[in-house]
Design an enzyme around this catalytic site. Structure first.
Site, PDB file in Angstrom:
ATOM      1  N   HIS A 217       0.834  -1.205   0.000  1.00  0.00           N
ATOM      2  CA  HIS A 217       0.000   0.000   0.000  1.00  0.00           C
ATOM      3  C   HIS A 217       0.869   1.256   0.000  1.00  0.00           C
ATOM      4  CE1 HIS A 217      -3.161   2.607   2.230  1.00  0.00           C
ATOM      5  NE2 HIS A 217      -3.572   2.444   0.981  1.00  0.00           N
TER       6      HIS A 217
ATOM      7  N   HIS B 290      -1.826  11.240  -2.009  1.00  0.00           N
ATOM      8  CA  HIS B 290      -3.141  10.733  -1.630  1.00  0.00           C
ATOM      9  C   HIS B 290      -4.144  11.845  -1.401  1.00  0.00           C
ATOM     10  CE1 HIS B 290      -6.270   9.404   1.199  1.00  0.00           C
ATOM     11  NE2 HIS B 290      -6.208   8.254   0.542  1.00  0.00           N
TER      12      HIS B 290
END
Length: 251
Positions: A18, A60
């Site tokens: 991730h 992000h």
């Protein structure tokens, strides 16, 4: 790209790191990818958005404060300005001066090492379609002539629709944090080969429905052994994890 990725022709490994290396390094940076790779991971997830001048880069959040020394909406700055920011010092002194990563830089790192990539299209609000188009076009350019393209995923149907219109041969996956009544129809309508869910949403019933509809099944973000074992027993296909130092990927 030799063979198109489909649910039947699925080339990706089960384990996905991730944002590069989870929380062990500053997320979405080259340093995080290098650290994840050092733990044996061969597939990585990252978030890609556009600078004000249309350069795809990894971040992000819509804003810069959490993961850099910058301020404000990242998509309102040029890549030249973004490239000067420190995207590592917030994490720990060892990563001070680690910069934001351009998508091209990360793509070339993965291509050079033979790694697989799951690109989450993470648009600045308001430019969902443009981001999908640009990211898909850049991915197609960078992976041209390679055996396995990246998997494009997004929570934003507009981004996936734009990616399909621009580069229909690139495989797509719909990201979901909840399951609306039309979840399978939405994924099918976008021509997706995979559904990527919050791992808590997968159970015997939802897995059976998604498999019957012809999708591959991935989960985020899975960091404990009990849920890993549950998802393996359910027969899911991909586990996105922060715990790259805990779980050893199947090589």
């Amino acid at each position: 790209m030799t063979n198109p990725v489909t649910a039947a022709n699925w080339p990706y490994p089960r384990w996905v790191a991730h944002r590069g290396a989870g929380k062990l390094a500053p997320e979405n940076t080259l340093a995080s990818f290098m650290l994840g790779a050092s733990h044996g991971y061969r597939m990585f997830e990252c978030d890609v958005k556009l600078s004000a001048d249309g350069i795809p880069f990894l971040l992000h959040d819509a804003t810069l404060e959490r993961t850099s020394n910058g301020k404000g909406v990242a998509g309102e700055l040029s890549w030249e300005a973004l490239a000067k920011l420190d995207a590592g010092g917030w994490h720990s002194p060892a990563f001070a001066a680690e910069g934001l990563a351009s998508f091209e830089h990360i793509a070339r790192f993965c291509l050079d090492k033979g790694y697989f990539l799951n690109i989450e299209i993470k648009p600045t609000p308001g430019i969902e379609s443009r981001t999908g188009t640009v990211v898909a076009n850049e991915a197609a350019r960078l992976w041209q002539g390679t055996a396995t393209p990246p998997l494009l995923t997004s929570f934003q149907p507009l981004s996936l629709e734009a990616a399909r219109a621009a580069q229909p041969q690139l495989p797509r996956g719909l990201l979901l944090d909840e399951l609306p009544a039309s979840w399978l129809e939405t994924a099918a309508g976008l021509g997706c080969v995979a559904i990527v869910c919050n791992h808590k949403l997968w159970n015997a019933d939802t897995v059976a429905q998604a498999k019957k509809a012809g999708f591959r099944l991935l989960s985020y973000t899975v960091n404990d052994e009990a849920n890993v074992q549950r998802l393996l027993a359910l027969g899911t296909d991909g586990i996105i994890t922060d715990a790259v130092n805990v779980f050893k990927p199947d090589l």
